[in-house]
Design an enzyme around this catalytic site. Sequence first.
Site, short mmCIF file in Angstrom:
data_model
loop_
_atom_site.label_atom_id
_atom_site.label_comp_id
_atom_site.label_asym_id
_atom_site.label_seq_id
_atom_site.Cartn_x
_atom_site.Cartn_y
_atom_site.Cartn_z
N LYS A 84 64.74 50.28 20.76
CA LYS A 84 65.64 51.18 20.07
C LYS A 84 65.88 52.43 20.92
CE LYS A 84 65.89 52.03 15.10
NZ LYS A 84 65.08 52.38 13.93
O1 G3P Z 1 65.61 53.18 10.63
C1 G3P Z 1 66.16 54.42 10.50
C2 G3P Z 1 66.84 54.74 9.20
O2 G3P Z 1 66.89 53.65 8.36
C3 G3P Z 1 66.33 55.99 8.60
O3 G3P Z 1 66.66 56.16 7.25
O4 G3P Z 1 66.35 57.29 5.08
O5 G3P Z 1 65.40 58.33 7.18
O6 G3P Z 1 67.85 58.30 6.76
P1 G3P Z 1 66.56 57.61 6.53
#
Ligand code: G3P
Length: 215
Positions: A84
């Site tokens: 990533k």
């Molecule tokens: O994998 C990264 C992403 O899904 C993060 O989500 O909820 O931290 O915006 P969030």
Amino acid sequence: MQLYLDTANLDEIREAASWGVLSGVTTNPTLIAREKGVDFKATISEIATLVDGPISAETISLDAEGMLREGLEYAAWHPNVIIKVPSTTEGLKAVYQLARKGIRTNVTLCFNATQALLAARAGAFVISPFVGRVDDTGVDGMQLIREIAAIYKADPEIKTRILSASIRHPRHIIESALAGADIATCPFKVLQLAMRHPLTDRGIEQFLADWKARA
Ligand code: G3P
């Protein structure tokens, strides 16, 4: 549309994998840090034994050289490890170099369709638009998925998959599928909620009550 789990918690991964619905796992530095004191390599390697699909491991370098170095290290841990990298020009360089070595990448922190187009042209395996975080700014995150899906569909050379990330609720899963995402990566809680309905619970209760009361 495939479903991935967005977590580094092994118990959550083990449980969701037992439902037979998991096609992969995504992690990020925040999710790894949430699992206090765990070793990164040991965690990713353990996840790879629980789920037979892409496992995203995120680089922390800001420059392409560092991302490449980290990427080569992580990719050696297991064939299912996906590297990533962020949606930056340094990230593009790393994607390009890693792709030339046959290493798959997940370009993360994508917030507009131009980032997605450039990531695809550089050879990204998947692009991760953050729909929830776009919604947080008052803009429709699903529109981003729709735009990327249309752009990718119009170019037969592009094989990059769309991974809908930053999923906050079950409706995001449905909308991602309808908008053209290939994958949605979900927190465990959202995946649990996705399978719940009060009428299902009530129906089970009623069936059991009727069964017990039968003559
Ligand atoms: O994998 C990264 C992403 O899904 C993060 O989500 O909820 O931290 O915006 P969030």
